[in-house]
Design a protein around this motif. Structure first.
Motif, PDB file in Angstrom:
ATOM      1  N   GLN A  83      54.003  25.014 -14.638  1.00 37.05           N
ATOM      2  CA  GLN A  83      54.728  24.230 -13.647  1.00 37.05           C
ATOM      3  C   GLN A  83      56.224  24.458 -13.776  1.00 37.05           C
ATOM      4  O   GLN A  83      56.750  24.605 -14.876  1.00 37.05           O
ATOM      5  CB  GLN A  83      54.421  22.749 -13.812  1.00 37.05           C
ATOM      6  CG  GLN A  83      53.065  22.362 -13.257  1.00 37.05           C
ATOM      7  CD  GLN A  83      52.925  20.864 -13.144  1.00 37.05           C
ATOM      8  OE1 GLN A  83      53.335  20.140 -14.028  1.00 37.05           O
ATOM      9  NE2 GLN A  83      52.335  20.415 -12.051  1.00 37.05           N
ATOM     10  N   LEU A  84      56.877  24.460 -12.628  1.00 38.29           N
ATOM     11  CA  LEU A  84      58.320  24.649 -12.573  1.00 38.29           C
ATOM     12  C   LEU A  84      59.011  23.296 -12.481  1.00 38.29           C
ATOM     13  O   LEU A  84      58.398  22.297 -12.112  1.00 38.29           O
ATOM     14  CB  LEU A  84      58.688  25.508 -11.366  1.00 38.29           C
ATOM     15  CG  LEU A  84      58.057  26.897 -11.352  1.00 38.29           C
ATOM     16  CD1 LEU A  84      58.334  27.586 -10.024  1.00 38.29           C
ATOM     17  CD2 LEU A  84      58.568  27.733 -12.513  1.00 38.29           C
ATOM     18  N   ALA A  85      60.287  23.280 -12.810  1.00 37.79           N
ATOM     19  CA  ALA A  85      61.099  22.066 -12.729  1.00 37.79           C
ATOM     20  C   ALA A  85      62.366  22.368 -11.928  1.00 37.79           C
ATOM     21  O   ALA A  85      62.792  23.525 -11.823  1.00 37.79           O
ATOM     22  CB  ALA A  85      61.467  21.588 -14.135  1.00 37.79           C
ATOM     23  N   GLU A  86      62.938  21.317 -11.382  1.00 37.29           N
ATOM     24  CA  GLU A  86      64.192  21.426 -10.626  1.00 37.29           C
ATOM     25  C   GLU A  86      65.208  22.259 -11.399  1.00 37.29           C
ATOM     26  O   GLU A  86      65.436  22.035 -12.586  1.00 37.29           O
ATOM     27  CB  GLU A  86      64.763  20.020 -10.391  1.00 37.29           C
ATOM     28  CG  GLU A  86      66.112  19.995  -9.727  1.00 37.29           C
ATOM     29  CD  GLU A  86      66.058  20.262  -8.237  1.00 37.29           C
ATOM     30  OE1 GLU A  86      67.054  20.780  -7.717  1.00 37.29           O
ATOM     31  OE2 GLU A  86      65.041  19.965  -7.601  1.00 37.29           O
ATOM     32  N   GLY A  87      65.782  23.269 -10.728  1.00 37.40           N
ATOM     33  CA  GLY A  87      66.841  24.067 -11.320  1.00 37.40           C
ATOM     34  C   GLY A  87      66.391  25.204 -12.210  1.00 37.40           C
ATOM     35  O   GLY A  87      67.229  25.931 -12.754  1.00 37.40           O
ATOM     36  N   ASP A  88      65.064  25.397 -12.366  1.00 36.87           N
ATOM     37  CA  ASP A  88      64.604  26.519 -13.198  1.00 36.87           C
ATOM     38  C   ASP A  88      65.155  27.835 -12.658  1.00 36.87           C
ATOM     39  O   ASP A  88      65.270  28.032 -11.452  1.00 36.87           O
ATOM     40  CB  ASP A  88      63.074  26.603 -13.228  1.00 36.87           C
ATOM     41  CG  ASP A  88      62.440  25.689 -14.259  1.00 36.87           C
ATOM     42  OD1 ASP A  88      63.171  25.156 -15.124  1.00 36.87           O
ATOM     43  OD2 ASP A  88      61.207  25.521 -14.217  1.00 36.87           O
ATOM     44  N   SER A  89      65.479  28.725 -13.573  1.00 38.71           N
ATOM     45  CA  SER A  89      65.957  30.060 -13.227  1.00 38.71           C
ATOM     46  C   SER A  89      64.856  31.052 -13.568  1.00 38.71           C
ATOM     47  O   SER A  89      64.479  31.191 -14.730  1.00 38.71           O
ATOM     48  CB  SER A  89      67.230  30.377 -14.012  1.00 38.71           C
ATOM     49  OG  SER A  89      67.677  31.665 -13.690  1.00 38.71           O
ATOM     50  N   ILE A  90      64.347  31.728 -12.541  1.00 40.51           N
ATOM     51  CA  ILE A  90      63.240  32.664 -12.705  1.00 40.51           C
ATOM     52  C   ILE A  90      63.782  34.078 -12.540  1.00 40.51           C
ATOM     53  O   ILE A  90      64.412  34.397 -11.529  1.00 40.51           O
ATOM     54  CB  ILE A  90      62.142  32.385 -11.671  1.00 40.51           C
ATOM     55  CG1 ILE A  90      61.674  30.940 -11.778  1.00 40.51           C
ATOM     56  CG2 ILE A  90      60.978  33.360 -11.819  1.00 40.51           C
ATOM     57  CD1 ILE A  90      60.853  30.453 -10.609  1.00 40.51           C
ATOM     58  N   LEU A  91      63.542  34.902 -13.536  1.00 40.32           N
ATOM     59  CA  LEU A  91      63.964  36.299 -13.482  1.00 40.32           C
ATOM     60  C   LEU A  91      62.718  37.156 -13.378  1.00 40.32           C
ATOM     61  O   LEU A  91      61.784  37.006 -14.161  1.00 40.32           O
ATOM     62  CB  LEU A  91      64.740  36.680 -14.744  1.00 40.32           C
ATOM     63  CG  LEU A  91      65.140  38.155 -14.872  1.00 40.32           C
ATOM     64  CD1 LEU A  91      66.133  38.524 -13.779  1.00 40.32           C
ATOM     65  CD2 LEU A  91      65.699  38.429 -16.240  1.00 40.32           C
ATOM     66  N   ILE A  92      62.693  38.049 -12.372  1.00 43.75           N
ATOM     67  CA  ILE A  92      61.551  38.928 -12.167  1.00 43.75           C
ATOM     68  C   ILE A  92      62.017  40.361 -12.284  1.00 43.75           C
ATOM     69  O   ILE A  92      62.982  40.767 -11.636  1.00 43.75           O
ATOM     70  CB  ILE A  92      60.912  38.679 -10.776  1.00 43.75           C
ATOM     71  CG1 ILE A  92      60.456  37.231 -10.693  1.00 43.75           C
ATOM     72  CG2 ILE A  92      59.760  39.638 -10.546  1.00 43.75           C
ATOM     73  CD1 ILE A  92      60.013  36.805  -9.336  1.00 43.75           C
ATOM     74  N   ILE A  93      61.314  41.109 -13.125  1.00 41.91           N
ATOM     75  CA  ILE A  93      61.630  42.519 -13.333  1.00 41.91           C
ATOM     76  C   ILE A  93      60.400  43.329 -12.983  1.00 41.91           C
ATOM     77  O   ILE A  93      59.292  42.994 -13.389  1.00 41.91           O
ATOM     78  CB  ILE A  93      62.031  42.775 -14.807  1.00 41.91           C
ATOM     79  CG1 ILE A  93      63.244  41.948 -15.168  1.00 41.91           C
ATOM     80  CG2 ILE A  93      62.270  44.255 -15.047  1.00 41.91           C
ATOM     81  CD1 ILE A  93      63.578  41.948 -16.641  1.00 41.91           C
ATOM     82  N   LYS A  94      60.598  44.408 -12.221  1.00 40.61           N
ATOM     83  CA  LYS A  94      59.500  45.293 -11.824  1.00 40.61           C
ATOM     84  C   LYS A  94      59.730  46.655 -12.441  1.00 40.61           C
ATOM     85  O   LYS A  94      60.823  47.187 -12.394  1.00 40.61           O
ATOM     86  CB  LYS A  94      59.415  45.404 -10.314  1.00 40.61           C
ATOM     87  CG  LYS A  94      58.256  46.243  -9.843  1.00 40.61           C
ATOM     88  CD  LYS A  94      58.004  46.046  -8.378  1.00 40.61           C
ATOM     89  CE  LYS A  94      56.827  46.837  -7.892  1.00 40.61           C
ATOM     90  NZ  LYS A  94      55.547  46.229  -8.180  1.00 40.61           N
ATOM     91  N   ALA A  95      58.677  47.200 -13.022  1.00 43.09           N
ATOM     92  CA  ALA A  95      58.754  48.528 -13.623  1.00 43.09           C
ATOM     93  C   ALA A  95      58.679  49.601 -12.528  1.00 43.09           C
ATOM     94  O   ALA A  95      57.976  49.449 -11.548  1.00 43.09           O
ATOM     95  CB  ALA A  95      57.623  48.724 -14.613  1.00 43.09           C
ATOM     96  N   PHE A  96      59.441  50.661 -12.715  1.00 43.84           N
ATOM     97  CA  PHE A  96      59.463  51.768 -11.778  1.00 43.84           C
ATOM     98  C   PHE A  96      59.128  53.061 -12.515  1.00 43.84           C
ATOM     99  O   PHE A  96      59.446  53.207 -13.698  1.00 43.84           O
ATOM    100  CB  PHE A  96      60.866  51.960 -11.167  1.00 43.84           C
ATOM    101  CG  PHE A  96      61.208  50.986 -10.107  1.00 43.84           C
ATOM    102  CD1 PHE A  96      61.065  51.339  -8.773  1.00 43.84           C
ATOM    103  CD2 PHE A  96      61.678  49.724 -10.409  1.00 43.84           C
ATOM    104  CE1 PHE A  96      61.408  50.439  -7.777  1.00 43.84           C
ATOM    105  CE2 PHE A  96      62.013  48.818  -9.428  1.00 43.84           C
ATOM    106  CZ  PHE A  96      61.878  49.183  -8.107  1.00 43.84           C
TER     107      PHE A  96
END
Length: 99
Positions: A83-96
């Motif tokens: 579960q996420l909370a207000e203000g969470d910072s999500i970083l997504i990295i995709k491999a190339f």
């Protein structure tokens, strides 16, 4: 932290068929939302949404990516339950692949 409350009166809004997080509610009950950041882009979700729901709303396919929430890597097996909370910072990295 600021949370948004939307009061729904009289009419239930219709959502596009591609809306990944349909809001279910009873008439006159507030829907509480929260804001999180995905790669520095703010999105609004239903309070208590999961990482999987946030990815779906952002149109991000969970294959071939790595995700961290507030600088902590989240295993793919936890996407549906984290579960996420207000203000969470999500970083997504995709491999190339490439050269």
């Amino acid at each position: 932290m600021v949370r948004s409350i939307i009061y729904l009166l009289l009419v239930t809004p219709s959502f596009a068929s591609d809306s990944p997080l349909p809001l279910t509610h009873h008439q006159n009950r507030p829907i509480i939302t929260m804001k999180v950041n995905i790669n520095n882009a703010e999105i609004e979700l239903i309070d208590g949404a999961t990482l999987a729901q946030a990815l779906e709303k952002a149109g991000i396919t969970p294959s071939g990516i790595a995700v961290a929430i507030n600088e902590t890597v989240v295993p793919k097996t936890e996407y549906a339950t984290r579960q996420l909370a207000e203000g969470d910072s999500i970083l997504i990295i995709k491999a190339f692949y490439g050269g």
